[in-house]
Design an enzyme around this catalytic site. Structure first.
Site, PDB file in Angstrom:
ATOM      1  N   HIS A   1      -3.288  -5.634   1.360  1.00 21.66           N
ATOM      2  CA  HIS A   1      -2.700  -5.898   2.676  1.00 21.66           C
ATOM      3  C   HIS A   1      -2.744  -7.371   3.075  1.00 21.66           C
ATOM      4  O   HIS A   1      -3.605  -7.760   3.861  1.00 21.66           O
ATOM      5  CB  HIS A   1      -3.431  -5.070   3.738  1.00 21.66           C
ATOM      6  CG  HIS A   1      -3.261  -3.602   3.573  1.00 21.66           C
ATOM      7  ND1 HIS A   1      -2.137  -2.936   3.997  1.00 21.66           N
ATOM      8  CD2 HIS A   1      -4.063  -2.670   3.013  1.00 21.66           C
ATOM      9  CE1 HIS A   1      -2.253  -1.652   3.712  1.00 21.66           C
ATOM     10  NE2 HIS A   1      -3.415  -1.462   3.110  1.00 21.66           N
TER      11      HIS A   1
ATOM     12  N   CYS B   1       0.816  -1.215   0.000  1.00 22.92           N
ATOM     13  CA  CYS B   1       0.000   0.000   0.000  1.00 22.92           C
ATOM     14  C   CYS B   1       0.855   1.272   0.000  1.00 22.92           C
ATOM     15  O   CYS B   1       1.445   1.615  -1.015  1.00 22.92           O
ATOM     16  CB  CYS B   1      -0.986  -0.049   1.163  1.00 22.92           C
ATOM     17  SG  CYS B   1      -2.366   1.082   0.965  1.00 22.92           S
TER      18      CYS B   1
ATOM     19  N   GLU C   1      -0.926  -8.711   5.116  1.00 22.15           N
ATOM     20  CA  GLU C   1      -0.590  -8.796   6.544  1.00 22.15           C
ATOM     21  C   GLU C   1      -1.831  -8.756   7.422  1.00 22.15           C
ATOM     22  O   GLU C   1      -1.758  -9.053   8.609  1.00 22.15           O
ATOM     23  CB  GLU C   1       0.383  -7.660   6.930  1.00 22.15           C
ATOM     24  CG  GLU C   1      -0.217  -6.253   7.008  1.00 22.15           C
ATOM     25  CD  GLU C   1      -0.311  -5.536   5.662  1.00 22.15           C
ATOM     26  OE1 GLU C   1      -0.140  -6.199   4.616  1.00 22.15           O
ATOM     27  OE2 GLU C   1      -0.573  -4.314   5.660  1.00 22.15           O
TER      28      GLU C   1
END
Lengths: 298, 198
Positions: free
Chosen positions: B174, B83, B176
């Site tokens: 994302h 991002c 994560e």
């Protein structure tokens, strides 16, 4: 869920937005010029307002959502996220803010509450919400209603950090206590603080709130901001503290750097030099009860 | 002796990246340390660096303030960027408020999908993996063009949302946040196979 579908406003997308703000400073602004100063200083987002909290106090009367023209002016002036404040319980102001394109809605005690019994059902919105809290019970109730981010309330518009400290410590120690409890003790505590067991259990397991937790309400200097970070918050909101100070652009940059290096006193010392006067402060103990904002919205 | 992975902790979703890489190391049975850092001197301790999600204008300003642009440009290990990290790492970005690192041969468009109300979960296809990946796009950027030194890796519909170049991997979304570690594992695998030219 079919992976092919687009899914908007899911809990993960809302909480994820808040996670991207971590380690940052969110600044109150009342026009495009201030918004650009905030962005240039390194703010992660701006809060679009008609008046900053210290001016809301002076103006008195009913404080409402900002004029949509103001919100649009600010949205058009910056590339960072723009937030907007709705009155507690005023779900139509929230619908309007969402329609205007704000990136996060603050259901805020700084404005005059529209509903003294019910907060907004935040799960019904695509846009994420941040809500104020003074303690673990309030925080868990707001998360249960769908808040994707919590900010400790402090006492807005005073330039006095004492309540922000109290509220941050209350949430932290509330969670520490849960961590020493077994499930039936957590369930018993849940009845006492009137909060959902599942969210409290989640806090106990994580050792923190399950959403991002910023600090707010009275932060006026780089030292204030760094102290809140050392007390364990994920970032700070600065309201009147920037644009009511003597040198707003310098103060904004200094607070961003103090949050960034919150555990390095030599950096905080360096950025704090020569900033001029911080915003004028208010002694919280002299406030009449009807002007105390933190008691709004339990 | 294991791999040292440093998450650049100037601003953004740092703890999520630390947790995801710890999980990826343990899933792949590799030894290593995952830590966050905020000073330029720490870059030399890293075999891999993570540039997290966050606000790219803020991170850009803090990278400059902390004199990290040149050490990052000189870094010989692998960079994993999501991002805001992707916005920073390219050769070109469509916003003068962000100073690009110029590490990867890509041009990036900021906030390409719109505001937060347009943020969503959507399917991503990964080249060489026939199972779709659930991508979390949060005010996400897009890769507008991929130069000859880089290679597209991920697509959402027809948009390029991931790319690789040498040991580096960049993603608009994302991974994560979601717990699916395939892209983290692919990054570690590529990093292990890559020998930096000195």
């Amino acid at each position: 869920m079919k992976l092919e579908e687009l899914r908007f406003g899911t809990e993960l997308v809302k909480r994820g937005f808040a996670a991207m703000q971590k380690g940052g400073v969110i600044m109150d602004v009342v026009n495009a010029e201030q918004a650009m100063i905030a962005e240039e200083a390194g703010a992660v987002a701006v809060m679009s307002l008609e008046r900053v909290p210290s001016d809301i106090r002076k103006a008195g009367g009913v404080a409402r959502m900002a004029d949509p023209a103001k919100v649009i002016e600010i949205i058009d002036s910056v590339s960072i996220p723009v937030m907007g404040k709705t009155r507690i319980g005023h779900f139509v102001e929230a619908q309007v803010l969402e329609a205007l394109g704000v990136d996060m809605i603050d259901e805020s005690e700084v404005l005059t509450p529209a509903d003294e019994d019910y907060h907004i059902v935040k799960t019904a919105f695509t846009v994420p919400f941040v809500c104020g809290a003074r303690n673990l019970g309030e925080a868990c109730r707001r998360i249960n209603e769908g808040a994707a981010m919590i900010r400790t309330k402090g006492e807005a518009g005073t330039g006095n950090v004492v309540e922000a400290v109290r509220h941050m410590r209350a949430i932290t120690s509330g969670i520490h206590e849960l961590q020493g409890m077994d499930d039936i003790e957590i369930a018993a505590r849940a009845r006492v603080i009137e909060a959902p067991y599942e969210i409290m259990k989640d806090c106990a397991v994580r050792g923190r709130l399950p959403v991002v937790n910023f600090s707010a309400g009275g932060i006026a200097t780089p030292c204030d901001a760094a102290m809140m970070m050392q007390l364990g918050c994920d970032g700070v909101f600065v309201g009147s503290g920037i644009f009511k100070s003597e040198t707003p652009a310098e103060m904004a940059r200094a607070i961003v750097e103090a949050v960034n290096h919150y555990d390095d006193a030599s950096v905080i010392a360096e950025v704090s030099r020569g900033l001029g006067d911080a915003m004028p402060g208010l002694d919280i103990h002299t406030l009449p009860e009807n002007e105390v904002l933190r008691f709004r919205g339990n | 002796m294991g791999i040292n992975i440093g998450v650049c902790a100037l601003q953004g979703d740092v703890s999520e990246h630390v947790a995801a890489f710890k999980a990826a190391l343990s899933a792949s049975g590799q030894e290593g340390e995952v830590f966050s850092f905020r000073r330029a001197v720490d870059i030399s301790r890293c075999d891999a660096i993570v540039l997290p999600g966050g606000e790219s204008t803020t991170i850009s300003r803090l990278l400059r303030k902390n004199d990290m642009y040149d050490p990052l440009r000189a870094f010989r290990g692998g960079i994993f960027a999501t991002c805001a990290g992707l916005v920073l790492i390219g050769r070109e970005v469509d916003d003068p408020r962000v100073e690009p690192l110029g590490i990867m041969d890509i041009a990036v468009g900021r906030n390409a999908f719109g505001r937060q109300r347009d943020s969503c979960e959507r399917a991503v296809t990964i080249t060489g993996d026939n199972r779709p990946f659930r991508g979390y796009f949060i005010r996400a950027p897009v890769i507008l063009s991929v130069g000859p030194d880089a290679m597209p890796l991920c697509y959402a519909d027809h948009s390029v949302v991931g790319a690789v170049q040498g040991p580096h991997m960049v993603l608009s979304f994302h991974p994560e946040l979601g717990g699916d570690l395939r892209l983290h594992l692919l990054f570690l695998e590529r990093l292990g196979a890559y020998t930096p030219a000195l």
